[in-house]
Enzyme design. Sequence first.
Site, PDB file in Angstrom:
ATOM      1  N   LYS A   1       0.807  -1.233   0.000  1.00 39.77           N
ATOM      2  CA  LYS A   1       0.000   0.000   0.000  1.00 39.77           C
ATOM      3  C   LYS A   1       0.839   1.281   0.000  1.00 39.77           C
ATOM      4  O   LYS A   1       0.429   2.295  -0.547  1.00 39.77           O
ATOM      5  CB  LYS A   1      -0.968   0.000   1.187  1.00 39.77           C
ATOM      6  CG  LYS A   1      -2.102  -1.008   1.030  1.00 39.77           C
ATOM      7  CD  LYS A   1      -3.115  -0.873   2.154  1.00 39.77           C
ATOM      8  CE  LYS A   1      -4.269  -1.826   1.958  1.00 39.77           C
ATOM      9  NZ  LYS A   1      -5.362  -1.585   2.907  1.00 39.77           N
TER      10      LYS A   1
ATOM     11  N   ASP B   1     -10.168   3.027   2.152  1.00 38.63           N
ATOM     12  CA  ASP B   1     -10.363   2.330   3.437  1.00 38.63           C
ATOM     13  C   ASP B   1     -11.102   3.176   4.472  1.00 38.63           C
ATOM     14  O   ASP B   1     -12.061   2.725   5.089  1.00 38.63           O
ATOM     15  CB  ASP B   1      -9.009   1.902   4.030  1.00 38.63           C
ATOM     16  CG  ASP B   1      -8.423   0.686   3.329  1.00 38.63           C
ATOM     17  OD1 ASP B   1      -9.203  -0.117   2.786  1.00 38.63           O
ATOM     18  OD2 ASP B   1      -7.189   0.537   3.345  1.00 38.63           O
TER      19      ASP B   1
ATOM     20  N   GLY C   1      -1.309   1.829   9.145  1.00 39.96           N
ATOM     21  CA  GLY C   1      -1.841   2.495   7.948  1.00 39.96           C
ATOM     22  C   GLY C   1      -3.345   2.631   7.971  1.00 39.96           C
ATOM     23  O   GLY C   1      -3.893   3.680   7.621  1.00 39.96           O
TER      24      GLY C   1
ATOM     25  N   ILE D   1     -12.025  -3.603  12.394  1.00 46.75           N
ATOM     26  CA  ILE D   1     -11.845  -3.502  10.942  1.00 46.75           C
ATOM     27  C   ILE D   1     -11.535  -4.857  10.305  1.00 46.75           C
ATOM     28  O   ILE D   1     -11.522  -4.983   9.090  1.00 46.75           O
ATOM     29  CB  ILE D   1     -10.755  -2.473  10.561  1.00 46.75           C
ATOM     30  CG1 ILE D   1      -9.365  -2.947  10.984  1.00 46.75           C
ATOM     31  CG2 ILE D   1     -11.077  -1.106  11.136  1.00 46.75           C
ATOM     32  CD1 ILE D   1      -8.237  -2.174  10.320  1.00 46.75           C
TER      33      ILE D   1
END
EC number: 1.1.1.25
Length: 276
Positions: A66, A103, A131, A217
């Site tokens: 990422k 996200d 992140g 998450i």
Amino acid sequence: MKKWFAVIGDPIEHSKSPAMHNAWFEEMSVEATYIPLHVSSEQLGAAVAGLKTLGASGWNVTIPHKTAIIPYLDELDELAQKMGAVNTVVRTTEGKLIGYNTDGVGFVRSLEEAVGSSHKDKPVLLVGAGGAARGIAFAMQQQGYSDLTMTNRTVANAQAIVDEMGIGRAISLKEAEETLAHFSIIVQMTSAGLATGNFSMPFSLNRLAKGAIVADIVYNPLMTPFLQAAEEKGATIVTGLGMFVHQGAIAFEHWLGDYPNTNSMIVQLNAQLGGN
């Protein structure tokens, strides 16, 4: 000509993204396909060049690429730039590669779908400083959540995000545990140890406020140890599945201009993952 999309990562075998996007293509009569590509860190530059040469219209980026993919892109949108991480790449008709991060916004949409949007002035505790944490903190701030506190094993990492983004404050895990009753929303944003079964709770939830909202998450497993403990304390829980589906839907919209049906996808994946 049939469009094609991909997800690149290492590992990639367990990704639900191909099934999700291909189902949306079929549902919306889009002539396209989406494939998983196993790309190691050493292969990243060659993979991006290959995707471009072979005419991919866009792709998703997952762990561990990422941040590493950024030098290979032509532009970043504001959110991806602020986060220093990209999970979606769009190839424009001119051949430019633009990086986005869906996200954080995906998480906020999932949270508000589950519990409504009337909690923006409530105190929020964000657990983790990786992140994903950076993206969620920034997106929540952008969407009007005004009382954010970050906690992390290494407080300095949480403090760095707080300082950089000008949000709330950072506290230790010990202080988070001691003041837990103060928070109306708790978001668990780490995945450490889940894959190996060595997950340890960041802190005890004994002081969890009555009626608190607790989100995670991680979507596989749906019921993480953190959510299980919260549910036992009577919390309203929000699994990571909604975030996964919405971040994918936002990527889909970047590529094709339409927002797909997220409700039926959440139901479908929930059943696959053994949810209620």
